[in-house]
Design an enzyme around this catalytic site. Structure first.
Site, PDB file in Angstrom:
ATOM      1  N   ASP A   1       1.068  -0.612   0.134  1.00 54.97           N
ATOM      2  CA  ASP A   1       0.759  -0.269   0.436  1.00 54.97           C
ATOM      3  C   ASP A   1       1.074   1.577  -0.468  1.00 54.97           C
ATOM      4  O   ASP A   1       1.125   1.542   0.850  1.00 54.97           O
ATOM      5  CB  ASP A   1      -1.090  -0.075   1.007  1.00 54.97           C
ATOM      6  CG  ASP A   1      -1.972   0.747   1.056  1.00 54.97           C
ATOM      7  OD1 ASP A   1      -1.598   1.793   0.754  1.00 54.97           O
ATOM      8  OD2 ASP A   1      -1.993   1.133   2.431  1.00 54.97           O
TER       9      ASP A   1
ATOM     10  N   GLU B   1      -7.149   0.472  -4.547  1.00 60.84           N
ATOM     11  CA  GLU B   1      -6.961   0.439  -3.242  1.00 60.84           C
ATOM     12  C   GLU B   1      -8.380   0.555  -2.253  1.00 60.84           C
ATOM     13  O   GLU B   1      -8.705  -0.318  -1.215  1.00 60.84           O
ATOM     14  CB  GLU B   1      -6.217   1.639  -2.271  1.00 60.84           C
ATOM     15  CG  GLU B   1      -5.423   2.289  -2.277  1.00 60.84           C
ATOM     16  CD  GLU B   1      -5.355   4.029  -2.511  1.00 60.84           C
ATOM     17  OE1 GLU B   1      -5.677   4.862  -1.459  1.00 60.84           O
ATOM     18  OE2 GLU B   1      -4.270   4.760  -3.145  1.00 60.84           O
TER      19      GLU B   1
ATOM     20  N   ASP C   1     -13.055   5.695   2.916  1.00 59.67           N
ATOM     21  CA  ASP C   1     -11.264   5.935   2.676  1.00 59.67           C
ATOM     22  C   ASP C   1     -10.899   7.279   3.423  1.00 59.67           C
ATOM     23  O   ASP C   1     -10.908   8.048   2.921  1.00 59.67           O
ATOM     24  CB  ASP C   1     -11.045   5.356   2.401  1.00 59.67           C
ATOM     25  CG  ASP C   1      -8.968   5.925   2.100  1.00 59.67           C
ATOM     26  OD1 ASP C   1      -8.509   6.024   3.285  1.00 59.67           O
ATOM     27  OD2 ASP C   1      -7.706   5.486   1.603  1.00 59.67           O
TER      28      ASP C   1
ATOM     29  N   LYS D   1       2.419  11.772  -3.099  1.00 62.42           N
ATOM     30  CA  LYS D   1       1.435  10.490  -3.854  1.00 62.42           C
ATOM     31  C   LYS D   1       0.228  11.754  -4.614  1.00 62.42           C
ATOM     32  O   LYS D   1      -0.039  10.939  -5.812  1.00 62.42           O
ATOM     33  CB  LYS D   1       0.789   9.737  -2.701  1.00 62.42           C
ATOM     34  CG  LYS D   1      -0.351   8.412  -3.885  1.00 62.42           C
ATOM     35  CD  LYS D   1      -0.554   7.637  -2.442  1.00 62.42           C
ATOM     36  CE  LYS D   1      -1.766   7.384  -3.694  1.00 62.42           C
ATOM     37  NZ  LYS D   1      -1.959   6.362  -2.504  1.00 62.42           N
TER      38      LYS D   1
HETATM   39  P1  ADP Z   1      -3.025   7.554   3.945  1.00 64.12           P
HETATM   40  O1  ADP Z   1      -3.926   7.462   2.954  1.00 64.12           O
HETATM   41  O2  ADP Z   1      -3.316   9.186   3.316  1.00 64.12           O
HETATM   42  O3  ADP Z   1      -1.610   7.102   3.727  1.00 64.12           O
HETATM   43  P2  ADP Z   1      -3.739   7.191   6.443  1.00 64.12           P
HETATM   44  O4  ADP Z   1      -4.873   6.106   6.341  1.00 64.12           O
HETATM   45  O5  ADP Z   1      -1.780   6.416   7.053  1.00 64.12           O
HETATM   46  O6  ADP Z   1      -3.051   7.885   5.754  1.00 64.12           O
HETATM   47  O7  ADP Z   1      -4.286   8.070   7.870  1.00 64.12           O
HETATM   48  C1  ADP Z   1      -3.388   8.859   8.150  1.00 64.12           C
HETATM   49  C2  ADP Z   1      -4.184  10.250   9.158  1.00 64.12           C
HETATM   50  O8  ADP Z   1      -4.992   9.120  10.124  1.00 64.12           O
HETATM   51  C3  ADP Z   1      -3.070  10.715   9.422  1.00 64.12           C
HETATM   52  O9  ADP Z   1      -3.493  12.354   9.405  1.00 64.12           O
HETATM   53  C4  ADP Z   1      -3.747  10.909  11.230  1.00 64.12           C
HETATM   54  O10 ADP Z   1      -3.738  11.563  11.550  1.00 64.12           O
HETATM   55  C5  ADP Z   1      -4.997   9.511  11.181  1.00 64.12           C
HETATM   56  N1  ADP Z   1      -4.676   9.313  12.034  1.00 64.12           N
HETATM   57  C6  ADP Z   1      -3.562   7.888  12.616  1.00 64.12           C
HETATM   58  N2  ADP Z   1      -3.975   7.051  13.655  1.00 64.12           N
HETATM   59  C7  ADP Z   1      -5.348   7.793  14.308  1.00 64.12           C
HETATM   60  C8  ADP Z   1      -5.650   7.109  15.814  1.00 64.12           C
HETATM   61  N3  ADP Z   1      -5.741   6.503  16.521  1.00 64.12           N
HETATM   62  N4  ADP Z   1      -7.150   8.408  15.889  1.00 64.12           N
HETATM   63  C9  ADP Z   1      -6.927   9.618  15.169  1.00 64.12           C
HETATM   64  N5  ADP Z   1      -6.331   9.244  13.984  1.00 64.12           N
HETATM   65  C10 ADP Z   1      -5.441   8.869  13.439  1.00 64.12           C
HETATM   66 MG    MG Z   2      -4.499   5.302   2.132  1.00 55.95          MG
END
Ligand code: ADP
Ligand code: MG
Length: 564
Positions: free
Chosen positions: A7, A146, A169, A69
């Protein structure tokens, strides 16, 4: 040789493998499942990837790149020290690092991968992802969207034939809604919708604004470093509130210490506006396929931000269904990619109709509308509606609005707003008109193909004269020669040696804490960081190992105690 799934996320990336029974996440060199999608360069010109680079976002913003990205398939260039990198190069570094992690962990070479991409990625963006994989030494068996990967992680591909799912998502900076259908063993994304500027960041910003209001800091100038430190604290506070009732932090700004505390109730009030912005894309996706929430069999929540209970409640209420969340939402997509790879190996491959078969945004032009008797410009007239199957060609008629109007300017936009000011301008085209009364007709033909190339042809009805404009949303992919050349170039760049990465990470954390702290604490962290550096210089492995354990403990204590 193991097959892996990847991913490649905007904020974080993950690598998984199929262990014969199930899909498992492979931890990176620091033992973490998530590798931040961040690339940096150190003072010696070495490339830093993931956690180390993320630590340096604050201390060395000019030598660090993130969220690239968003610009895959574009000409954007990142200048990091003496290097110039494209989003493809930067993604290649992340992929290479994940490949190395997998090979270290599994003890065998991993040259083949299934990689996930957003459902709305067009052919150019998909090609850019493939180019990045080639640069990283990976052969891509399959690109999977995704939402499809997430649905597979939940086993939805094995469910009843003819079922419909919604995958929601909410990541770091984007919100994506997809409606999928499983029919006759084929998974198809029926509609996508979303908001490219809605994500976890916005929830963090809500906390920052409240902190500023609470401490009467409006109008106070806050340095870049202090803002980044505040951002980090606010993000931790946000994550805490997904688990506990109250979260608080302290921070120094302009030599003064400020404290702040937030409870769950107040937090959900503060978030009401942003959460309500999630409603429209969901409704739009349902409308596009002409169904209601009742027709959805399962709802899957993915993306780190869906860990927030307020989001789960909101979606549950809106759709009248308890969403699936039992797989860690920031791992679900990655888990699905390795399952997809295993299915392929067993030749039980699940086919997916990819969404490059539809046009993800509405394409149209600016027109003048008569509002209450007066003419107003700035209105958007759709020519090709979003989620239309491509290739597609549509004609709309437009008319001159004045007698002997000398020319007509066609402004081409993409977006969903009624007014063009809310949409993205792609280009313009001007045609000279023959003399004549108002109401002369022009035919406007939009043709959109699988490579995301939009061709606009205007024909003046009276004379048959035409003019043409070609808009390439994202410029060309790389040729074989270009890849070869880039590969040689990247091979010459030193990636920081992996066996030392752990130590570099500790130093970067020490440096960051040094910048965040003040007074005695700062002096102390400065001293222990220097001490550790000295031990590193001795190159005596057993001393380094011992010192690293101690240093790590001190850093953990400080980060825990002072909530950094
Ligand atoms: P992407 O798909 O953009 O790579 P992710 O799915 O990894 O992103 O999500 C990242 C986001 O999730 C960040 O904004 C982070 O602050 C938020 N995040 C991660 N864990 C938590 C949590 N426990 N509670 C609230 N927000 C969270
Ligand atoms: Mg993602």
């Amino acid at each position: 040789m193991a097959r892996i799934g990847i991913d490649l996320g905007t904020s974080n990336s993950l690598v998984t493998y199929w262990d014969g029974n199930e899909s498992r996440v492979i931890p990176n060199v620091f033992g973490k499942n998530l590798t931040p999608s961040v690339v940096g360069v150190d003072d010696d010109g070495n490339i830093l990837i993931g956690d180390i680079a993320k630590e340096r976002l604050m201390t060395h913003p000019n030598l660090t790149a993130s969220v690239f990205k968003r610009f895959m398939g574009s000409e954007k260039e990142y200048e990091l020290g003496r290097y110039k990198f494209s989003p493809v190069d930067l993604s290649a570094f992340i992929l290479k690092s994940l490949k190395d992690d997998a090979e270290n962990y599994l003890g065998e070479s991993c040259d083949e991968a299934v990689i996930s991409v957003p459902a709305y990625f067009n052919n150019k963006q998909r090609q850019a992802t493939l180019d990045a994989a080639t640069l990283a030494g990976l052969r891509v068996e399959n690109l999977i969207s995704e939402p499809t990967a997430a649905a597979i992680a939940y086993g939805l591909h094995q469910g009843e034939d003819e079922s419909t799912f919604m995958v929601i998502d909410l990541g770091g900076g984007t919100f994506d809604v997809s409606i999928l259908e499983l029919f006759d063993g084929v998974m198809q994304v029926l509609a996508i919708s979303g908001d490219n500027f809605l994500g976890g960041e916005d929830f963090t910003k809500v906390i920052i604004s409240d902190f500023i209001r609470y401490n009467n800091l409006e109008g106070t100038s806050i340095s870049e470093k202090e803002s980044l430190a505040l951002y980090k604290k606010a993000e931790n506070c946000k994550k805490d509130l997904s688990k506990v009732e109250v979260s608080s932090f302290k921070i120094k700004i302009n030599e003064e210490e400020f404290s702040y505390s937030l409870d769950k109730n107040k937090y959900s009030k503060l978030c009401e506006d942003i959460i309500s912005r999630m409603k429209l894309p969901i409704i739009r996706a349902l409308n596009d396929v002409n169904i209601t929430p009742k027709d959805i069999d399962s709802v899957v929540l993915i993306g780190g931000s869906t860990k927030m209970p307020i989001i789960r409640n909101f979606i549950g209420k809106l759709l009248g269904k308890i969403p699936f969340t039992n797989i860690n939402p920031d791992e679900a997509v990655a888990i699905g990619t390795a399952i997809n790879s295993a299915l392929k190996e067993r030749h039980e491959s699940l086919s997916e109709i990819i969404l490059t078969d539809v046009c993800p945004y509405t394409l149209g032009t600016e027109v003048v509308e008569t509002i209450g008797g007066t003419m107003e410009s700035g209105y958007f007239m759709p020519v090709i509606e979003r989620n239309t199957t491509i290739p597609v060609s549509r004609v709309e008629k437009i008319y001159t609005i004045a007698d002997n109007q000398e020319e007509v300017r066609i402004n081409v936009y993409q977006g969903e707003s009624r007014k063009v000011s809310g949409n993205l301008k792609l280009g313009e085209l001007t045609v000279k008109m023959p003399p004549g009364p108002k109401g002369q007709c022009l035919h406007l033909r939009y043709t959109y193909d699988k490579n995301a190339i939009l061709e606009v042809i205007v024909t003046i009805e009276a004379t048959g004269e035409t003019k043409r404009l070609v808009i390439e949303n994202s410029p060309g992919s790389m040729s074989k020669e270009e890849i070869e050349e880039r590969l040689n170039l990247l091979n010459d760049i030193k990636i920081h040696p992996r066996d030392r990465s752990e130590y570099r990470f500790l130093l970067a954390r020490g440096e960051r804490l040094y910048e965040e702290l003040t007074g005695d604490r700062r002096m102390y962290i400065g001293q222990v960081t220097r001490d550790f550096e000295e031990v590193l210089d001795t190159q005596i492995e057993h001393r380094i190992k011992k010192a690293a354990v101690n240093f790590n403990k001190i850093l953990n204590d400080f980060e825990g105690r002072f909530n950094f």
